[in-house]
Write a protein that holds these residues in place. Structure first.
Motif, mmCIF file in Angstrom:
data_model
loop_
_atom_site.group_PDB
_atom_site.id
_atom_site.type_symbol
_atom_site.label_atom_id
_atom_site.label_comp_id
_atom_site.label_asym_id
_atom_site.label_seq_id
_atom_site.Cartn_x
_atom_site.Cartn_y
_atom_site.Cartn_z
ATOM 1 N N GLY A 39 0.831 -1.208 0.000
ATOM 2 C CA GLY A 39 0.000 0.000 0.000
ATOM 3 C C GLY A 39 0.864 1.256 0.000
ATOM 4 N N ARG B 164 1.275 9.014 4.774
ATOM 5 C CA ARG B 164 0.219 8.583 5.716
ATOM 6 C C ARG B 164 -0.790 9.679 6.002
ATOM 7 N NH1 ARG B 164 1.312 3.332 5.160
ATOM 8 N NH2 ARG B 164 3.536 3.045 5.172
ATOM 9 N N SER C 229 -7.015 5.805 -3.782
ATOM 10 C CA SER C 229 -7.798 4.754 -4.448
ATOM 11 C C SER C 229 -7.861 4.893 -5.967
ATOM 12 C CB SER C 229 -9.201 4.660 -3.860
ATOM 13 O OG SER C 229 -9.131 4.019 -2.623
ATOM 14 N N ALA D 7 -4.589 3.821 -7.365
ATOM 15 C CA ALA D 7 -4.381 2.371 -7.275
ATOM 16 C C ALA D 7 -5.292 1.597 -8.228
ATOM 17 C CB ALA D 7 -4.602 1.906 -5.829
ATOM 18 N N ARG E 141 -0.868 -0.339 -11.491
ATOM 19 C CA ARG E 141 -0.868 -1.667 -10.874
ATOM 20 C C ARG E 141 0.169 -2.575 -11.529
ATOM 21 N NH1 ARG E 141 -4.379 -1.693 -7.116
ATOM 22 N NH2 ARG E 141 -3.644 -3.741 -6.541
ATOM 23 N N ARG F 148 -3.785 -5.661 -1.064
ATOM 24 C CA ARG F 148 -5.156 -6.003 -1.448
ATOM 25 C C ARG F 148 -5.201 -7.183 -2.413
ATOM 26 N NH1 ARG F 148 -4.833 -2.286 1.420
ATOM 27 N NH2 ARG F 148 -6.272 -0.558 1.784
ATOM 28 N N ASP F 149 -4.113 -7.347 -3.170
ATOM 29 C CA ASP F 149 -4.122 -8.347 -4.241
ATOM 30 C C ASP F 149 -2.904 -9.262 -4.142
ATOM 31 O OD1 ASP F 149 -2.230 -6.408 -4.758
ATOM 32 O OD2 ASP F 149 -2.538 -6.408 -6.914
HETATM 33 O O1 DC Z 1 -3.113 -0.384 2.818
HETATM 34 P P1 DC Z 1 -3.175 1.099 2.497
HETATM 35 O O2 DC Z 1 -4.374 1.789 3.074
HETATM 36 O O3 DC Z 1 -1.913 1.808 2.828
HETATM 37 O O4 DC Z 1 -3.347 1.147 0.909
HETATM 38 C C1 DC Z 1 -3.443 2.352 0.237
HETATM 39 C C2 DC Z 1 -4.303 2.206 -1.012
HETATM 40 O O5 DC Z 1 -3.631 1.391 -1.959
HETATM 41 C C3 DC Z 1 -5.689 1.606 -0.813
HETATM 42 O O6 DC Z 1 -6.665 2.439 -1.400
HETATM 43 C C4 DC Z 1 -5.673 0.304 -1.555
HETATM 44 C C5 DC Z 1 -4.496 0.385 -2.450
HETATM 45 N N1 DC Z 1 -3.747 -0.864 -2.518
HETATM 46 C C6 DC Z 1 -3.982 -1.677 -3.596
HETATM 47 O O7 DC Z 1 -4.824 -1.378 -4.422
HETATM 48 N N2 DC Z 1 -3.269 -2.830 -3.729
HETATM 49 C C7 DC Z 1 -2.363 -3.180 -2.820
HETATM 50 N N3 DC Z 1 -1.676 -4.314 -2.994
HETATM 51 C C8 DC Z 1 -2.137 -2.365 -1.692
HETATM 52 C C9 DC Z 1 -2.858 -1.204 -1.563
#
Ligand code: DC
Length: 231
Positions: free
Chosen positions: A35, A95, A104, A107, A113, A134-135
């Motif tokens: 993230g 942060r 978002s 991302a 990506r 997330r992925d």
């Molecule tokens: O975990 P985080 O809140 O720091 O992540 C920030 C943003 O990045 C959140 O909107 C989702 C995205 N993200 C993503 O799409 N894929 C990831 N592997 C990690 C985070």
């Protein structure tokens, strides 16, 4: 002992990073906060005026992707990795609420990506890595030996994020944070490329009612169960 790959995915602000960092430290693995990489691209875009009145200048961002270098360096004081954007420590800046509320859509961009996933897979080549995001279990490391999907209610996550910002002395509004958490959940789950979802073989952890110590212990047990049964 043979090193494995550990993928920790889940909703925003549900304590994934804390548990992933602690586990990595305990077992001597590398920790990568994926993230933070999307946040660093967002910070770059904010700094360079890529967010305009008409939204994100995607053409420009795509052209500049090669100029965005993200790396991690262990902070000797905290014992945790700090995020660097083009050689500058941006751990604090990524942060802030400003970055959180712009990340978002960044991302969700397929070319962003693609670039991040490529770097993440490179970082995990030698295994011995804990990566959260997330992925990670679905796209980055679909063959990870241990996959965890973490969740907690939006209200509890917003409260945790609020407490975190307050502790750092930042301005925070609980209602605004809750809206941001819900909005990010929606975008993360509904984007076209790699939407947030639990991998079929991931273990589900709802930590709404768990303390940090309890979830840390649970995760450590999963790691032990897997690595010891493999021996
Ligand atoms: O975990 P985080 O809140 O720091 O992540 C920030 C943003 O990045 C959140 O909107 C989702 C995205 N993200 C993503 O799409 N894929 C990831 N592997 C990690 C985070």
């Amino acid at each position: 002992m043979k090193k494995i790959t550990i993928a920790i995915d889940g909703f925003s602000s549900c304590g994934k990073s804390t548990m992933a960092k602690d586990l990595a430290k305990e077992i001597g693995y590398i920790y990568i906060d994926s993230g933070a990489m999307y946040r660093a691209v967002t910070l770059y875009s904010l700094q360079q005026g890529i967010f305009g009145a008409d939204g994100i200048d995607e053409v420009r961002l795509q052209q500049e992707m090669e100029q965005i270098h993200i790396s991690f360096q262990l902070n000797a004081t905290t014992g945790r990795p700090d995020t660097y954007l083009n050689g500058v420590n941006v751990e604090q800046q990524i942060r802030t609420m400003e970055v959180s509320s712009h990340v978002s859509p960044i991302a969700a961009l397929p070319f962003v990506r693609e670039a991040m996933v490529k770097q993440q897979q490179e970082m995990g080549k030698a295994k011995g890595i804990v990566m959260d995001g997330r992925d990670i279990g679905t796209t980055v490391f679909p063959d990870a030996e241990l996959k965890i999907f973490v969740t907690a209610s939006p209200e509890i996550r917003a409260q945790r994020r609020y407490d975190e910002l307050k502790a750092k002395g930042e301005q925070a509004n609980l209602q605004e944070i809750l809206e941001n958490v819900k909005q990010r959940d929606y975008i993360d789950q509904h984007r076209e490329t790699s939407p947030l979802r639990k991998a079929d073989d991931a273990l589900l952890l709802d930590n709404s009612q768990l303390t940090i110590a309890e979830q840390k212990e649970w995760l450590y047990q999963q790691f032990n169960r897997l690595t010891q049964s493999d021996c």
